[in-house]
Design an enzyme around this catalytic site. Structure first.
Site, PDB file in Angstrom:
ATOM      1  CB  VAL A   1      90.952  26.278  40.557  1.00 30.90           C
ATOM      2  CG1 VAL A   1      90.500  27.638  40.049  1.00 30.90           C
ATOM      3  CG2 VAL A   1      90.361  26.018  41.940  1.00 30.90           C
TER       4      VAL A   1
ATOM      5  CE  LYS B   1      91.190  30.167  49.732  1.00 26.70           C
ATOM      6  NZ  LYS B   1      91.661  28.977  48.988  1.00 26.70           N
TER       7      LYS B   1
ATOM      8  CD  GLU C   1      84.713  38.821  43.260  1.00 28.93           C
ATOM      9  OE1 GLU C   1      84.449  38.432  44.410  1.00 28.93           O
ATOM     10  OE2 GLU C   1      84.595  40.002  42.897  1.00 28.93           O
TER      11      GLU C   1
ATOM     12  CB  VAL D   1      87.387  36.219  49.547  1.00 34.56           C
ATOM     13  CG1 VAL D   1      86.512  36.210  50.804  1.00 34.56           C
ATOM     14  CG2 VAL D   1      88.644  37.038  49.794  1.00 34.56           C
TER      15      VAL D   1
ATOM     16  N   GLY E   1      85.383  14.643  49.326  1.00 32.13           N
ATOM     17  CA  GLY E   1      86.253  15.558  48.598  1.00 32.13           C
ATOM     18  C   GLY E   1      86.174  16.992  49.065  1.00 32.13           C
TER      19      GLY E   1
ATOM     20  CD  GLU F   1      93.033  19.411  49.539  1.00 33.29           C
ATOM     21  OE1 GLU F   1      93.612  18.369  49.177  1.00 33.29           O
ATOM     22  OE2 GLU F   1      92.470  20.192  48.757  1.00 33.29           O
TER      23      GLU F   1
ATOM     24  CG  ASP G   1      90.486  28.499  53.398  1.00 30.37           C
ATOM     25  OD1 ASP G   1      91.098  28.574  52.321  1.00 30.37           O
ATOM     26  OD2 ASP G   1      89.264  28.716  53.499  1.00 30.37           O
TER      27      ASP G   1
ATOM     28  CE  LYS H   1      88.494  31.047  51.471  1.00 27.57           C
ATOM     29  NZ  LYS H   1      87.475  29.980  51.545  1.00 27.57           N
TER      30      LYS H   1
ATOM     31  N   GLY I   1      85.004  24.796  45.159  1.00 24.06           N
ATOM     32  CA  GLY I   1      84.571  23.889  44.104  1.00 24.06           C
ATOM     33  C   GLY I   1      85.149  24.306  42.768  1.00 24.06           C
TER      34      GLY I   1
END
Length: 414
Positions: free
Chosen positions: A12, A100, A124, A127, A182, A185, A196, A200, A298
């Protein structure tokens, strides 16, 4: 010119740098200021990077530099991200993040620090990745009371379930494919165990209802026990299995919140959200149902959301945005055992007819399900609405009677 820093240069973080550099002119027009990356914090070496001169391994370079007005925290995890974020906010710098885990566990505290120091803490990307959801809830839908928020919040698990549903692929094989592509993990626990999605939905609940809902208060169940037999019975029932994060406000003011696999009817807008896509349904008392759809993760989709927050911070350097929730505790959440819902159950029994009779005795509104090539000792059924505690007792009675419970999945009314 506004100077910014990016903490973390992974997937990221590198995307954030790429978007800021490649869209410099259009971003400047939208922000009404030119934005320049002064530092990129990472402990690794990037000698071949075109931004090699911007890298630092020393966090103090960022926090001590008064020129840096906005910091993007894209490190992930709680430590050292929490300490670094807190220090930046206390130093009068706005912080944006895609983290997150940090927002879900420390959001109330960090938002309070931001408020006390007249800066912004925006998230932003935490989530929906590239799907806008935080800003619509806090601004566009602000006139609504939120009746319910529910959605497919994890692309990895949705990809795996899609492969199971459409290609009849076993869970293990679908997970392996997700890893090869990909999407998952090497250690996929955060995705497949539901953690995860839990973080969120905790963030969305906190934002929507104004009090911090900690992840440990959310009943969380992943998809590791879902089988192709369950998928077949969901098809027979008239739907699909999806991992759903859901929260609704009850009449007594408490929240009913969970993350778990659910049977979703084909009539639901969420049933057709497939592969790595996410879908978030927001049910407002004025708007009715609004659905947000797109890739929830992504490099560039998530980076896009982070950069949008940077632009927002630059536009609000002198006027703080109102994004806030107070601290909360366990009294805000209804215990899962008290929650009522219908359920699908699959059992193994030597005497299938006796199993059906016992199920009808223990559960309400029992309806049998069928699938092709089912073994003679398998019986599946759906029930009427019962509390989770009552279901537990009934399942225990089935086991006492020598009937082995193989699967149990909530049935949604979305």
């Amino acid at each position: 010119m506004i100077q910014v820093a990016v903490m973390g240069h992974g997937v990221v973080g590198s995307g954030v740098v790429e978007v800021l550099e490649n869209h410099k002119e259009s971003i400047a027009k939208r922000a009404k200021e030119e934005i320049n990356i002064k530092y990129i914090l990472d402990i690794r070496e990037f000698p071949d990077s075109p931004y090699a001169d911007k890298f630092t391994k020393n966090f103090q370079d960022i926090v001590d530099d008064d020129e840096v007005r906005v910091v993007a925290e894209v490190m992930g995890g709680v430590n050292p991200a929490y300490d670094f974020t807190k220090k930046c906010l206390l130093a009068g710098k706005s912080v944006v993040t895609s983290n997150k885990e940090l927002v879900a566990t420390k959001g109330a505290e960090l938002l309070q620090i931001a408020k006390d120091n007249n800066v912004n803490y925006l998230f932003e990307a935490s989530v929906g990745g590239g799907i806008p959801i935080i800003r619509p809830i806090s601004q566009c839908l602000a006139a609504n009371e939120f009746v319910e928020i529910a959605g497919i919040l994890n692309g990895t698990t949705n990809f795996i379930l899609t492969k199971m549903i459409k290609d009849n692929m076993a869970f293990e094989d679908a997970l392996k494919m997700a890893q090869e592509l990909g999407y998952a993990e090497r250690n996929p626990a955060a995705d497949v165990e539901g953690h995860d999605a839990c973080r969120k939905i905790a963030i969305l609940a906190s934002l929507s209802y104004g009090k911090h809902i900690y992840p440990e208060l959310v009943h969380t169940q992943g998809i590791t026990k879902i089988t192709l037999e369950d998928v077949a019975y969901a098809t027979s029932w008239g739907g699909v299995i999806k991992l759903i994060g859901q929260v609704m406000r009850l009449d007594d003011g408490r929240l009913d919140i969970s993350v778990e696999p659910m049977f979703i009817s084909h009539e639901s807008q969420l049933s057709s959200v497939d592969d790595v896509f996410n879908g978030i349904l927001v049910r407002g008392d004025a708007t009715g149902d609004v659905v947000f759809y797109g890739k929830g993760a992504g490099k560039l989709p998530t980076a896009s959301a982070v950069v949008a927050d940077i632009i927002d911070c630059v536009k609000h350097l002198k006027a703080r945005k109102y994004l806030y929730w107070a601290d909360g505790d366990a009294s805000l959440v209804k215990p899962y055992e008290e929650t009522e819902f219908p359920v699908y159950i699959r059992v193994q029994a030597a005497d299938k007819d006796a199993a059906a009779e016992k199920a009808a005795e223990l559960f309400s509104q029992v309806k049998s399900l069928s699938r092709s090539e089912a073994p003679a000792d398998e019986y599946a059924f759906t029930t009427g609405s019962m509390t989770a505690a009552a279901q537990n007792e009934a399942v225990a009675e089935l086991e006492k009677a020598g009937i082995k419970v193989l699967s149990r999945i909530r049935i949604s009314d979305l």
